[in-house]
Scaffold this active site. Structure first.
Site, PDB file in Angstrom:
ATOM      1  N   TYR A 144       0.856  -1.183   0.000  1.00 32.17           N
ATOM      2  CA  TYR A 144       0.000   0.000   0.000  1.00 32.17           C
ATOM      3  C   TYR A 144       0.887   1.227   0.000  1.00 32.17           C
ATOM      4  CZ  TYR A 144      -3.401   3.493   1.603  1.00 32.17           C
ATOM      5  OH  TYR A 144      -4.207   4.606   1.727  1.00 32.17           O
ATOM      6  N   ASP A 239       9.283   2.875   0.098  1.00 26.27           N
ATOM      7  CA  ASP A 239       8.220   3.549   0.835  1.00 26.27           C
ATOM      8  C   ASP A 239       8.346   3.116   2.301  1.00 26.27           C
ATOM      9  OD1 ASP A 239       5.980   4.565   1.977  1.00 26.27           O
ATOM     10  OD2 ASP A 239       4.550   3.713   0.546  1.00 26.27           O
ATOM     11  N   LYS A 267       3.810   8.847   9.038  1.00 26.52           N
ATOM     12  CA  LYS A 267       3.536   8.236  10.346  1.00 26.52           C
ATOM     13  C   LYS A 267       4.486   8.733  11.458  1.00 26.52           C
ATOM     14  CE  LYS A 267       0.634   4.735   8.475  1.00 26.52           C
ATOM     15  NZ  LYS A 267       0.733   4.181   7.140  1.00 26.52           N
TER      16      LYS A 267
END
Ligand SMILES: *Cc1c(COP(=O)(O)O)cnc(C)c1O
Length: 430
Positions: A144, A239, A267
């Site tokens: 994702y 990522d 995050k």
């Protein structure tokens, strides 16, 4: 468990927002029950509106590596707010967070702050396209990368397929520029480069895929991606929105000793406030506006309050032994559950790396997304509801990983592990 207030708020929110939520997984669609409305958090605990208390393993989906309400973060933020919320002009705080990252991570010479992981990925892909003057991108099934149009693509199982978008509203041409391949499959990657010579701008991967179960990759595969991208004039994008500052300060790149060409963060980097970032070498970053012609901007980018939270959070991560303690807690916690699973011969397994763990409903090693048996998800749906009643909060989907924060102490972890074991007894006996 009392639920009245959450149910009331959910009924109201359903009239206000699609699905009653601001982000889809929060709607509890893949587990039993309905969403709990969280009122506050402190350390490893959260409380919902009805006053139920939980040991939290969601940790806001990863950002809260020091737990909720970490005093050194909230105190810096409260002080920073006294000076105003946002200026839309450079501030000393961006320099400070930028230096903290660049001085401690070798593969980044320059960084640009944005406001989410999605934005970081979107910008990194644009940068890779601008740099290589190529359009196509390889992504992997089960990884994702936020809700970037060209990344909302899945493929049927099996061989390399051109992307068919798994979301409405994505132009066909966008999906077609995405080549979706299975994880851990060298041959598929080689074939893609043979079929599309000089067309592939970049390979993007979560070096520790943690959004569709936890599918730990072999170092050899990640090294291979580095080599094949280099050989073909493409860029490798890691990522690290989850793994960055989680698997150690230098993320998966340092963990595996592989330097990607571009890295994305999110995050943890914002200490619980909305921050993302992407970074690369001086040469590649010189393509970004205003130095170069790849445009990327943001009204609230480098927001002083968010920078302050990030600085406080990352400084603490740099203290001696921080990651070792976190990892050891995770090992003990996971082993306790795994020993119980082995003893009772349940078809399950706790997969873990660093301070990330995932409850897999299979004994076999999961190597790629199609190895995950969707039957496990309905078992998780039941387990999730049982765990809530026992005061344990997991993210509401069996595909989501759990996070252990520095605030989770040994007593809480051993209590949680015992509750999880007895919840497993319940689901496997029914
Ligand atoms: C969470 C996540 C994103 C998206 O970040 P947002 O802040 O939710 O936009 C992108 N990539 C990875 C690996 C993620 O885990």
């Amino acid at each position: 468990m009392k639920l009245e207030k959450s149910l009331e708020l959910y009924s109201e929110s359903s009239s206000l927002f699609p699905g009653g939520v601001s982000s889809p997984v929060r709607a509890f669609k893949s587990v039993e029950g309905s969403p709990l409305f969280i009122k506050k958090g402190d350390g490893y605990k959260i409380w919902d509106e009805d006053g139920n208390e939980f040991i939290d393993f969601c940790c806001s989906w990863g950002p809260l590596i020091h737990g909720h309400n970490a005093p050194f973060v909230t105190e810096s933020v409260s002080k920073a707010i006294q000076n105003g919320m946002s200026f839309g002009a450079p501030s000393r705080l961006e320099n400070e967070l930028g230096k903290l990252i660049i001085q401690n991570i070798d593969h980044i010479d320059k960084i640009r702050f944005v406001s989410s992981g999605t934005e970081a990925v979107m910008s990194a892909l644009r940068l890779a396209r601008g740099h290589t003057k190529r359009d196509k991108v390889i992504k992997f099934e089960g990884c994702y990368h936020g809700h970037v149009d060209s990344m909302l693509v899945n493929a049927g199982s099996g061989l390399a397929t051109f992307g068919i978008s798994s979301s409405g509203g994505v132009p066909k041409s966008f999906a077609e520029s995405t080549i979706v391949l299975p994880l851990n499959d060298k041959k598929a990657v080689m074939t893609a480069f043979e079929k599309h010579p000089n067309e592939i701008s970049s390979i993007i991967i979560e070096p520790v895929p943690a959004n569709n179960g936890l599918i730990i990759q072999q170092k050899e595969f990640l090294l291979f991606l580095k080599e094949i991208s280099e050989k073909n004039g493409s860029l490798l994008i890691f990522d690290e929105v989850i793994s960055g500052f989680r698997l150690g300060f230098g993320g998966a790149a340092n963990h595996y000793g592989i330097n990607p060409d571009i890295v994305t963060y999110g995050k943890i980097i914002g200490g619980g406030l909305p921050v993302g970032a992407y970074g690369s070498s001086n040469k590649i970053m010189s393509e970004i506006s205003p130095d170069g012609n790849v445009y990327q901007a943001g009204t609230l980018s480098g927001n002083p309050i968010a920078m302050t939270a990030g600085i406080a959070q990352l400084k603490k991560c740099l203290t001696q032994g921080f990651y070792d303690v976190l990892q050891n807690k995770t090992i003990d916690f996971s082993n306790t559950i795994n020993n119980h699973i082995t003893k009772h011969n349940y078809n399950a397994n706790v997969v873990f790396i660093g301070s990330i763990f995932w409850l897999s409903f299979s004994k076999d090693k999961i190597k790629c997304a199609s190895d995950i048996d969707s039957k496990g998800m309905s078992i998780f749906g039941k387990l999730h509801q049982i765990l809530l009643k026992k005061g344990i909060y997991f993210g509401p989907s069996g595909y989501e990983v759990g996070f252990i924060s520095a605030a989770h102490d040994n007593a809480a972890l051993s209590k949680a592990a015992n509750e999880i074991c007895s919840a497993l007894d319940e689901v496997f006996s029914s």
